[in-house]
Design a protein around this motif. Structure first.
Motif, PDB file in Angstrom:
ATOM      1  N   UNK A 250       0.838  -1.210   0.000  1.00  0.00           N
ATOM      2  CA  UNK A 250       0.000   0.000   0.000  1.00  0.00           C
ATOM      3  C   UNK A 250       0.870   1.256   0.000  1.00  0.00           C
ATOM      4  N   UNK A 251       1.982   1.192   0.725  1.00  0.00           N
ATOM      5  CA  UNK A 251       2.891   2.341   0.742  1.00  0.00           C
ATOM      6  C   UNK A 251       3.468   2.608  -0.645  1.00  0.00           C
ATOM      7  N   UNK A 252       3.735   1.528  -1.394  1.00  0.00           N
ATOM      8  CA  UNK A 252       4.274   1.727  -2.743  1.00  0.00           C
ATOM      9  C   UNK A 252       3.222   2.356  -3.661  1.00  0.00           C
ATOM     10  N   UNK A 253       1.959   1.999  -3.468  1.00  0.00           N
ATOM     11  CA  UNK A 253       0.911   2.663  -4.255  1.00  0.00           C
ATOM     12  C   UNK A 253       0.888   4.150  -3.907  1.00  0.00           C
ATOM     13  N   UNK A 254       1.065   4.452  -2.616  1.00  0.00           N
ATOM     14  CA  UNK A 254       1.161   5.855  -2.224  1.00  0.00           C
ATOM     15  C   UNK A 254       2.330   6.555  -2.895  1.00  0.00           C
ATOM     16  N   UNK A 255       3.455   5.851  -3.017  1.00  0.00           N
ATOM     17  CA  UNK A 255       4.612   6.430  -3.714  1.00  0.00           C
ATOM     18  C   UNK A 255       4.280   6.716  -5.179  1.00  0.00           C
ATOM     19  N   UNK A 256       3.543   5.807  -5.797  1.00  0.00           N
ATOM     20  CA  UNK A 256       3.150   6.025  -7.192  1.00  0.00           C
ATOM     21  C   UNK A 256       2.284   7.276  -7.319  1.00  0.00           C
ATOM     22  N   UNK A 257       1.369   7.445  -6.373  1.00  0.00           N
ATOM     23  CA  UNK A 257       0.515   8.630  -6.405  1.00  0.00           C
ATOM     24  C   UNK A 257       1.340   9.895  -6.190  1.00  0.00           C
ATOM     25  N   UNK A 264      -2.978   4.224 -15.367  1.00  0.00           N
ATOM     26  CA  UNK A 264      -2.949   2.816 -15.779  1.00  0.00           C
ATOM     27  C   UNK A 264      -1.876   2.015 -15.046  1.00  0.00           C
ATOM     28  N   UNK A 265      -1.067   2.676 -14.217  1.00  0.00           N
ATOM     29  CA  UNK A 265      -0.099   1.950 -13.401  1.00  0.00           C
ATOM     30  C   UNK A 265      -0.575   1.777 -11.956  1.00  0.00           C
ATOM     31  N   UNK A 266      -1.772   2.272 -11.660  1.00  0.00           N
ATOM     32  CA  UNK A 266      -2.345   2.121 -10.329  1.00  0.00           C
ATOM     33  C   UNK A 266      -3.264   0.908 -10.292  1.00  0.00           C
ATOM     34  N   UNK A 267      -3.466   0.315  -9.112  1.00  0.00           N
ATOM     35  CA  UNK A 267      -4.406  -0.810  -9.016  1.00  0.00           C
ATOM     36  C   UNK A 267      -5.792  -0.380  -9.479  1.00  0.00           C
ATOM     37  N   UNK A 268      -6.501  -1.285 -10.149  1.00  0.00           N
ATOM     38  CA  UNK A 268      -7.804  -0.897 -10.674  1.00  0.00           C
ATOM     39  C   UNK A 268      -8.887  -0.980  -9.602  1.00  0.00           C
ATOM     40  N   UNK A 269     -10.053  -0.469  -9.955  1.00  0.00           N
ATOM     41  CA  UNK A 269     -11.159  -0.356  -9.001  1.00  0.00           C
ATOM     42  C   UNK A 269     -11.542  -1.703  -8.399  1.00  0.00           C
ATOM     43  N   UNK A 270     -11.696  -2.706  -9.251  1.00  0.00           N
ATOM     44  CA  UNK A 270     -12.171  -4.008  -8.782  1.00  0.00           C
ATOM     45  C   UNK A 270     -11.189  -4.638  -7.803  1.00  0.00           C
ATOM     46  N   UNK A 271      -9.909  -4.512  -8.111  1.00  0.00           N
ATOM     47  CA  UNK A 271      -8.896  -5.115  -7.242  1.00  0.00           C
ATOM     48  C   UNK A 271      -8.887  -4.441  -5.871  1.00  0.00           C
ATOM     49  N   UNK A 272      -8.960  -3.116  -5.850  1.00  0.00           N
ATOM     50  CA  UNK A 272      -8.985  -2.406  -4.575  1.00  0.00           C
ATOM     51  C   UNK A 272     -10.256  -2.722  -3.788  1.00  0.00           C
ATOM     52  N   UNK A 273     -11.379  -2.859  -4.487  1.00  0.00           N
ATOM     53  CA  UNK A 273     -12.632  -3.196  -3.804  1.00  0.00           C
ATOM     54  C   UNK A 273     -12.553  -4.582  -3.176  1.00  0.00           C
ATOM     55  N   UNK A 274     -11.969  -5.528  -3.891  1.00  0.00           N
ATOM     56  CA  UNK A 274     -11.799  -6.870  -3.341  1.00  0.00           C
ATOM     57  C   UNK A 274     -10.880  -6.860  -2.123  1.00  0.00           C
ATOM     58  N   UNK A 275      -9.814  -6.085  -2.204  1.00  0.00           N
ATOM     59  CA  UNK A 275      -8.896  -6.009  -1.074  1.00  0.00           C
ATOM     60  C   UNK A 275      -9.558  -5.362   0.140  1.00  0.00           C
ATOM     61  N   UNK A 276     -10.374  -4.338  -0.096  1.00  0.00           N
ATOM     62  CA  UNK A 276     -11.071  -3.681   1.009  1.00  0.00           C
ATOM     63  C   UNK A 276     -12.025  -4.641   1.703  1.00  0.00           C
TER      64      UNK A 276
END
Length: 294
Positions: A250-257, A264-276
């Motif tokens: 999750x921290x690396x996604x924050x680094x990307x932001x 298109x290099x960020x996790x997509x909606x469905x994947x984040x929803x499943x993780x949540x």
């Protein structure tokens, strides 16, 4: 070894699933057993396909699955009846074929409980790969470059050092990662990525964590973003078995932001929803909001 995704494992599961209605037909059990078999088939298929029942499309998919399973059960049962007519019925109590299919459906549902999540994750990773710029000289037909021997040697040394560690701490792992970076740089990412994110007993949290710490190095992250691969490691490891690895992902996604990486290099909606849903309270909802995907 027979695994849940191997062709042998799937074949054995199919034999057990379809064996129930076939044996019921051979034993001349009545049509009243068909809804039970269809329900067991649907249990397995629902777990494997994972329809989203929060949407109309999900319910439509479930209805289609139910219809297909009912037809399949009827056909197999009728085939068993035909065999009984030709060669004679077998003496078999009703509970035996039902138990066979029930066990197969339950084992199949459990074994493939994460299949839908894996599909979403793989789709997300494939999207990131497709978004990566192609080689200017070779295009799509260019051969994938071989990893130099010195890069493999540097990675082997890093992995050997990691295997001797026992703590997921930056102060422990970062020196190993720094040596790998100094020896191979971003060229180490591809072979490093290949040995991370493994399933079951093959998974090593130290390797997963170290890959994410490698990606955290600013010039490595910048290089990966530049070639369209900044989100590969975080997306792969957002559902890692280890909670510390997930936090680092999750921290690396924050680094990307923070680095203004393309969407298109960020996790997509469905994947984040499943993780949540799967890891409630770990911050995936907040991460989705940061990605502007509420």
């Amino acid at each position: 070894m027979i695994s849940r995704y191997s062709s042998t494992g799937l074949a054995l599961l199919g034999i057990a699933l379809y064996g129930g209605p076939l044996l019921a037909g051979l034993a001349r059990h009545g049509w009243a057993v068909l809804p039970v078999f269809a329900g067991l088939f649907l249990l397995y298929m629902s777990a494997r396909r994972g329809p989203d029942l929060a949407t109309g499309a999900g319910w439509a998919g479930l209805a289609i699955m139910a219809l297909v399973q009912a037809v399949l059960v009827t056909l197999v049962w009728a085939f068993g009846l035909g065999l009984a007519t030709l060669f004679g019925a077998i003496a078999l109590p009703l509970w035996a074929p039902l138990l066979l299919t029930a066990i197969a459906a339950s084992l199949g549902a459990w074994a493939h409980r994460d299949a839908a999540e894996m599909d979403v994750m793989l789709d997300s990773v494939l999207e990131a790969l497709e978004a990566a710029p192609s080689d200017a000289t070779g295009g799509e037909d260019a051969d994938w470059p071989e990893t130099p021997a010195e890069v493999h040697a540097a990675l082997e040394g890093a992995l050997e050092a990691l295997y001797n560690l026992d703590k997921l701490l930056p102060t422990v792992i970062d020196p190993v990662v720094a040596r790998l970076d100094a020896a191979a740089g971003v060229a180490a990412f591809d072979p490093f990525y290949d040995v991370a994110g493994l399933e079951g007993d093959d998974n090593d949290p130290l390797i997963d964590y170290a890959l994410l710490r490698f990606v955290a190095r600013p010039h490595i992250l910048a290089a990966l973003i530049g070639r369209g691969e900044g989100g590969l490691a975080p997306t792969l490891l957002l559902d890692a078995p280890n909670d510390e690895v997930r936090a680092e992902a999750r921290a690396r996604v924050g680094d990307l932001l923070d680095a203004a990486a393309p969407d298109d290099q960020l996790p997509d909606d469905d994947w984040l929803a499943l993780m949540a849903e799967r890891f409630e309270g770990e911050g995936y909802e907040a991460l989705a909001r940061r990605c502007r995907r509420t």
